[in-house]
Design an enzyme around this catalytic site. Structure first.
Site, PDB file in Angstrom:
ATOM      1  N   HIS A 121      69.939  40.835  67.165  1.00 33.21           N
ATOM      2  CA  HIS A 121      69.092  40.186  68.174  1.00 33.21           C
ATOM      3  C   HIS A 121      68.949  38.707  67.813  1.00 33.21           C
ATOM      4  O   HIS A 121      68.732  38.372  66.644  1.00 33.21           O
ATOM      5  CB  HIS A 121      67.710  40.855  68.206  1.00 33.21           C
ATOM      6  CG  HIS A 121      66.726  40.174  69.112  1.00 33.21           C
ATOM      7  ND1 HIS A 121      65.702  39.371  68.653  1.00 33.21           N
ATOM      8  CD2 HIS A 121      66.617  40.174  70.475  1.00 33.21           C
ATOM      9  CE1 HIS A 121      65.002  38.910  69.665  1.00 33.21           C
ATOM     10  NE2 HIS A 121      65.529  39.384  70.787  1.00 33.21           N
ATOM     11  N   HIS A 167      66.880  29.404  71.218  1.00 32.00           N
ATOM     12  CA  HIS A 167      65.811  30.277  71.694  1.00 32.00           C
ATOM     13  C   HIS A 167      64.934  29.456  72.618  1.00 32.00           C
ATOM     14  O   HIS A 167      64.163  28.613  72.167  1.00 32.00           O
ATOM     15  CB  HIS A 167      65.009  30.822  70.503  1.00 32.00           C
ATOM     16  CG  HIS A 167      64.158  31.999  70.852  1.00 32.00           C
ATOM     17  ND1 HIS A 167      63.103  32.414  70.079  1.00 32.00           N
ATOM     18  CD2 HIS A 167      64.220  32.863  71.899  1.00 32.00           C
ATOM     19  CE1 HIS A 167      62.541  33.467  70.635  1.00 32.00           C
ATOM     20  NE2 HIS A 167      63.206  33.765  71.733  1.00 32.00           N
TER      21      HIS A 167
END
Length: 585
Positions: A121, A167
């Site tokens: 992830h 991110h």
């Protein structure tokens, strides 16, 4: 025995004798049983391997290799092994609890949906989820561990003329997408030949999707797997060896253009973020996403030109595994289409809620389709969750923050030590079976104990070699104790501990534990050593996690690893493993 001193103050020192590892009584008795006149021959060692260690395929060549590995020791005798040499073999590198020569041994010709996949992830993050750098090193490290699913979050760069990986909505420093793709191309098949799936979380405009399409094709070339049509059933890992597979949502522009053909208009450009952001993500993520991912009811007035539609179509052709949620709630999300397969992503919270009322529906969905589980958004420290909840329901892609550490990551690493460490583990048959009336496995149903694992912890050694002598305690040798238990389904999960051995670098416990297992196929043996501290903050002394299904029975040397999963050079435990049936079998 040698001596070791610890400085108490400027005038006084404490002196301790440093114990040398000695064979436990069980080892002495075994040696007497399989030796003659204090010497064990190659034939006798061969018999020990077959009879006691249950290595049914062991040959005399195996026994000869063990003899050869001990030649450098002063205790080795040409005529055979003395007790000390036999003991050193049992604690040596040729006697690990898993196969010393790991090979892929599961059937790799079933559809992808029949396997658990080693899944990362936010694979590009070097640390926490808010402020760490993005880079290729975490991707390379993951691939070297045989992680087979890499996640990349795609965003426009600062000038909006190229693509970064970062991110979104955080302070994480970006890395160029091309660098990530090149790292994957170079390291994808170092640890395993089986396919690597790249999941894109896509926040791009139409023109940048076209840029990605060109970038991906140019980087991977013949490695890229681009099917001509949608799958009715996923292909097998064996058929996809050394292939790179792209998985994300199809571009909304393409889907809308197909719907709008002949109507003379189409919707304005939107992104195709693969996952819904959790409600508690910070406002910056929400704002940034809204630019590219408008509500589906908000139609634009601009017409898509042919060049735009062509670019979107080119990007769509890259997507071998389609992701996305159907309209409606969980029941619709978990619907099974007989004519095509897809991938569904759920957060860990969504999974935990779904298993309460949709357990069998999830199992049925994962028999054919792929289910990816990802950590909740508030895990800013890159921590992880219990993967067994997903695995017990057939979820193939339990996505983990590989850059963190902790017991759940150790469990993840342990699971994928199975099947030769290739990154694919065949799901147990009970998760794939369909009954005569269409019934599937019910994870919430009560289960009987299938087998019992007996574990004996004899002793440990190696800390004195791998740690400075004041690492655990400034004033004395360490006080070690071991914790042993099962990570598995709820009925099987337990941890037990030995007594604490005070002031010993070579602790000898000689304690045995039993673990009844209802689902041994998913059970993992957790082993941890801690150093007792009266403050309550016990020091970490090593850990490992091993798939119970691949444990070699008999007496084994168990190497321990650090918090991040790297194996210590010398630290290991001497343990024994035995399987028995419950009394009613």
């Amino acid at each position: 025995m040698s001596k070791q001193d610890f400085k108490v103050c400027c005038c006084f020192r404490r002196i301790f004798r440093l114990r040398v590892a000695e064979p436990p009584d069980d080892i002495r008795r075994l040696f007497e049983q399989y030796s003659e006149n204090g010497t064990m021959s190659i034939d006798q060692l061969h018999r020990f391997l077959i009879d006691f260690q249950e290595e049914k395929n062991a040959t005399k060549e195996h026994a000869q290799a063990i003899f050869h590995s001990l030649r450098h020791l002063n205790i080795f005798q040409r005529r055979g092994l003395h007790l000390e040499a036999f003991f050193r073999y049992l604690l040596g590198d040729l006697n690990f609890p898993l196969s010393p020569s790991p090979v892929v041994h599961h059937d790799m010709n079933a559809p992808l949906a029949h396997y658990f996949l080693y899944t990362g992830h936010n694979s590009y993050l070097t640390g926490n989820q808010l402020s760490s750098d993005c880079g290729v090193d975490p991707i390379i490290k993951a691939l070297k561990r045989a992680v087979r699913v890499i996640e990349l979050d795609l965003w426009p760069n600062s000038t909006r003329d190229n693509v970064d990986v970062r991110h979104g909505g955080t302070l994480t420093a970006p890395v160029e997408l091309i660098k990530c793709l090149r790292a994957i191309q170079e390291y994808a098949f170092i640890a395993s030949e089986y396919p690597v799936i790249i999941t894109f979380e896509d926040h791009l405009t139409q023109d940048l999707q076209a840029t990605v399409a060109q970038m991906v094709k140019k980087t991977f070339r013949e490695m890229l797997f681009c099917p001509d049509s949608d799958f009715k059933e996923f292909p097998s890992p064996e058929s996809l060896k050394k292939k790179i597979i792209i998985s994300t949502k199809p571009p909304k522009e393409y889907l809308e253009s197909q719907k709008m053909k002949g109507k003379g208009h189409s919707q304005k450009v939107r992104g195709s973020a693969e996952e819904e952001q959790p409600e508690n993500e910070n406002q910056a993520i929400k704002n940034e996403t809204e630019v590219n991912d408008k509500d589906e009811s908000d139609e634009g007035e601009d017409h898509q030109d042919e060049e735009g539609q062509s670019a979107v179509a080119e990007y769509k052709r890259l997507i071998a595994i389609h992701a996305g949620k159907t309209k409606g709630g969980m029941e619709n999300w978990l619907s099974v289409d007989p004519n095509k397969v897809r991938r569904l992503s759920l957060s860990e919270q969504e999974l935990e809620n779904a298993v309460k009322t949709h357990g069998t529906r999830i199992v049925r969905f994962t028999q054919k389709n792929l289910l990816r589980i990802f950590p909740m958004g508030i895990r800013f420290d890159s921590s992880n969750y219990n993967p067994l909840v997903g695995w017990m329901h057939g979820a193939q892609m339990v996505a983990f923050n590989m850059q963190g550490y902790g017991k759940y990551l150790w469990i993840m690493h342990g699971m994928f030590r199975a099947n030769g460490g290739c990154g694919y583990v065949k799901k147990p048959g009970f998760l794939l079976d369909v009954g005569p009336n269409g019934e599937v496995f019910n994870p919430s149903a009560g289960l009987e104990v299938k087998k019992i694992l007996k574990v004996k912890v004899y002793m440990g050694e190696g800390w004195h070699s791998d740690f400075r002598h004041t690492h655990f305690d400034l004033y004395s040798p360490p006080d070690f104790y071991a914790r042993v238990g099962i990570a598995g389904v709820e009925a099987d999960t337990v941890m037990k501990r030995t007594k604490t051995m005070e002031d010993e670098w070579v602790p000898v416990w000689n304690e045995e534990f039993e673990f009844p297992l209802t689902v041994p196929e998913l059970a993992l043996l957790r082993i941890e050593v801690l150093e007792y501290d009266t403050s309550g903050r016990n020091d970490f002394g090593g850990q490992t996690c091993l798939p119970v299904s691949e444990l070699r029975t008999g007496i084994r040397a168990v190497p321990l690893h650090d918090r991040k999963g790297e194996k210590y050079k010398s630290v290991r435990l001497l343990m024994s493993f035995e399987f028995t049936r419950p009394y009613y079998y």
